[in-house]
Design a protein around this motif. Structure first.
Motif, short mmCIF file in Angstrom:
data_model
loop_
_atom_site.label_atom_id
_atom_site.label_comp_id
_atom_site.label_asym_id
_atom_site.label_seq_id
_atom_site.Cartn_x
_atom_site.Cartn_y
_atom_site.Cartn_z
N PHE A 194 136.18 23.89 50.56
CA PHE A 194 137.28 23.25 51.28
C PHE A 194 138.64 23.66 50.73
CE2 PHE A 194 133.82 20.49 52.67
CZ PHE A 194 134.13 20.35 54.02
N GLN A 195 138.68 24.10 49.49
CA GLN A 195 139.96 24.57 48.95
C GLN A 195 140.42 25.84 49.67
OE1 GLN A 195 141.44 22.54 46.84
NE2 GLN A 195 139.62 21.24 46.69
N GLU A 196 139.46 26.68 50.04
CA GLU A 196 139.77 27.95 50.71
C GLU A 196 139.48 27.90 52.22
OE1 GLU A 196 141.24 30.40 49.21
OE2 GLU A 196 141.13 29.51 47.20
N ASN A 197 138.92 26.77 52.70
CA ASN A 197 138.48 26.66 54.10
C ASN A 197 137.58 27.82 54.49
OD1 ASN A 197 139.76 24.21 54.84
ND2 ASN A 197 141.72 25.29 55.03
N LEU A 198 136.50 27.98 53.70
CA LEU A 198 135.64 29.14 53.85
C LEU A 198 134.18 28.75 53.68
CD1 LEU A 198 135.57 32.29 54.07
CD2 LEU A 198 135.62 32.31 51.56
N ALA A 199 133.33 29.17 54.64
CA ALA A 199 131.89 28.98 54.52
C ALA A 199 131.30 30.04 53.60
CB ALA A 199 131.23 29.05 55.90
N LEU A 200 130.35 29.63 52.76
CA LEU A 200 129.73 30.53 51.79
C LEU A 200 128.21 30.51 51.93
CD1 LEU A 200 131.66 29.18 48.66
CD2 LEU A 200 132.35 31.10 50.10
N GLU A 201 127.58 31.66 51.81
CA GLU A 201 126.13 31.77 51.67
C GLU A 201 125.35 30.94 52.68
OE1 GLU A 201 124.35 31.98 47.88
OE2 GLU A 201 126.23 32.27 46.83
N GLY A 202 125.63 31.11 53.96
CA GLY A 202 124.93 30.34 54.99
C GLY A 202 123.63 30.99 55.43
N GLU A 203 122.75 30.18 56.00
CA GLU A 203 121.49 30.67 56.56
C GLU A 203 121.31 30.10 57.96
OE1 GLU A 203 116.74 31.11 55.58
OE2 GLU A 203 118.08 30.17 54.12
N LEU A 204 121.40 30.97 58.95
CA LEU A 204 121.25 30.57 60.35
C LEU A 204 119.79 30.58 60.76
CD1 LEU A 204 124.15 32.74 61.81
CD2 LEU A 204 124.22 30.27 61.38
N MET A 205 119.48 29.84 61.80
CA MET A 205 118.15 29.87 62.38
C MET A 205 117.92 31.22 63.07
SD MET A 205 118.00 26.02 64.02
CE MET A 205 116.28 26.17 64.53
N ALA A 206 116.69 31.71 63.03
CA ALA A 206 116.37 32.97 63.70
C ALA A 206 116.55 32.81 65.21
CB ALA A 206 114.94 33.38 63.38
N GLN A 207 117.17 33.79 65.83
CA GLN A 207 117.46 33.69 67.25
C GLN A 207 116.18 33.52 68.07
OE1 GLN A 207 119.85 36.91 68.74
NE2 GLN A 207 120.22 35.92 70.71
N ALA A 208 115.11 34.21 67.72
CA ALA A 208 113.86 34.09 68.46
C ALA A 208 113.30 32.67 68.37
CB ALA A 208 112.84 35.09 67.93
N ASP A 209 113.44 32.04 67.20
CA ASP A 209 112.96 30.67 67.05
C ASP A 209 113.82 29.69 67.84
OD1 ASP A 209 110.90 31.50 65.41
OD2 ASP A 209 112.03 31.17 63.55
N VAL A 210 115.11 29.91 67.86
CA VAL A 210 116.01 29.07 68.65
C VAL A 210 115.64 29.13 70.12
CG1 VAL A 210 118.37 28.89 69.52
CG2 VAL A 210 117.96 29.12 67.05
N GLU A 211 115.44 30.33 70.63
CA GLU A 211 115.14 30.48 72.04
C GLU A 211 113.78 29.87 72.39
OE1 GLU A 211 115.67 34.66 72.57
OE2 GLU A 211 117.88 34.50 72.56
N ALA A 212 112.80 30.04 71.50
CA ALA A 212 111.49 29.44 71.73
C ALA A 212 111.58 27.91 71.69
CB ALA A 212 110.49 29.95 70.70
N LEU A 213 112.39 27.39 70.78
CA LEU A 213 112.54 25.95 70.65
C LEU A 213 113.18 25.35 71.90
CD1 LEU A 213 112.43 23.35 68.99
CD2 LEU A 213 114.58 24.02 67.92
N ILE A 214 114.23 25.97 72.40
CA ILE A 214 114.88 25.46 73.60
C ILE A 214 113.94 25.50 74.80
CG2 ILE A 214 116.70 25.97 75.28
CD1 ILE A 214 117.67 24.44 72.89
N THR A 215 113.20 26.58 74.93
CA THR A 215 112.23 26.68 76.02
C THR A 215 111.19 25.55 75.93
OG1 THR A 215 112.50 29.07 76.16
CG2 THR A 215 110.47 28.15 77.08
N PHE A 216 110.72 25.30 74.71
CA PHE A 216 109.73 24.24 74.48
C PHE A 216 110.31 22.87 74.84
CE2 PHE A 216 107.88 21.03 71.66
CZ PHE A 216 106.52 21.22 71.87
#
Length: 274
Positions: free
Chosen positions: A78-100
């Motif tokens: 928050f001092q630098e207003n910067l996200a560090l070392e993030g891990e996003l969900m895999a796009q294929a899993d996101v799309e399968a989840l929404i379909t489900f």
């Protein structure tokens, strides 16, 4: 006292904040004393950087280390207003989840956290209060099938406890270990990439802050379990769920009475050692 050997990472809701969701003055004073002695203090929370200000105001006035956000999905400075070392969900899993979800639970409401915004399809009774917590201009309301699927930190389903338990069982059956499922409340089910949890977030935090510091982790609910197991010293408030109390090294006062105040007082008296 010299607190330079210590790093405190605490859950926010139900742990640092009182049961009314407000600051506990004893905690604020204790954090100031702890930091003045060289201690590092931050949060490890299910919240994201877009909705933490509603709870604590300007994070720069309270935190002096990067914050573990989204149950360990990323760190935020928050001092630098910067996200560090993030891990996003895999796009294929996101799309399968929404379909489900659309096929099996077409009326189920949910929200999605991304690096830039919060996405919802509607503002029904389960969502309206939650959305008021987000920074102005960061909430996108539109059909889920129009959303990008390559930038999701977390999807949160909101409903009655029984419905969330049933949904959890269905997702485990359908996706197995492709997703990480946890809860910060019986009315929430939080879904993320399979390796995301608060313990993984704390490992990243330790690399930044120095692994020689003694890590004190504080939490009260299911999504805190991995973090508490990974900490050098695990502490929970009296209001914590039984599973959390069972693994904590110390169970101290109720969150409304100032858990961090208890911790700093005990450190000063030499009653917590690491």
């Amino acid at each position: 006292m010299d607190f330079s050997r210590y790093l405190i990472a605490t859950d926010l809701d139900g742990t640092f904040l009182g049961s009314d969701g407000k600051f506990v003055e004893r905690n604020i004073k204790a954090v100031a004393r702890f930091q003045a002695g060289g201690g590092l203090f931050t949060f490890s929370t299910g919240r994201v950087h877009l909705n933490i200000r509603e709870a604590i105001g300007d994070p720069r006035k309270l935190l002096n280390a990067p914050c573990v956000m989204s149950n360990g999905g990323y760190l935020y400075d928050f001092q630098e207003n910067l996200a560090l070392e993030g891990e996003l969900m895999a796009q294929a899993d996101v799309e399968a989840l929404i379909t489900f979800i659309k096929a099996r639970y077409p009326d189920l409401q949910f929200r999605v956290s991304t690096p830039t915004d919060l996405r919802v399809e509607s503002t029904d009774r389960y969502m309206a209060r939650d959305l008021r917590r987000y920074d102005e201009g960061t909430v996108l309301v539109s059909p889920a099938l129009t959303w990008p699927t390559d930038d999701w930190y977390k999807i949160v389903f909101r409903g009655e406890p029984g419905d969330m338990q049933s949904l959890r069982a269905a997702l485990i059956e359908a996706f197995g270990e492709r997703l990480s499922l946890t809860a910060s409340d019986s009315r929430f089910l939080e879904v993320q990439a399979p390796t995301v949890n608060k313990a993984a977030g704390l490992a990243k935090l330790r690399r930044i802050c120095g692994s020689d510091r003694i890590l004190i982790a504080c939490g009260d609910y299911e999504n805190d379990l991995e973090m508490l197991r990974a900490a050098d010293i695990a502490i929970c408030p009296a209001n914590a769920m039984p599973e959390v109390k069972a693994i904590a090294d110390y169970t101290l006062c109720h969150c409304s009475e100032g858990l961090i105040g208890d911790i700093v007082d005990m450190l000063e008296r030499g009653e917590i050692k690491g």
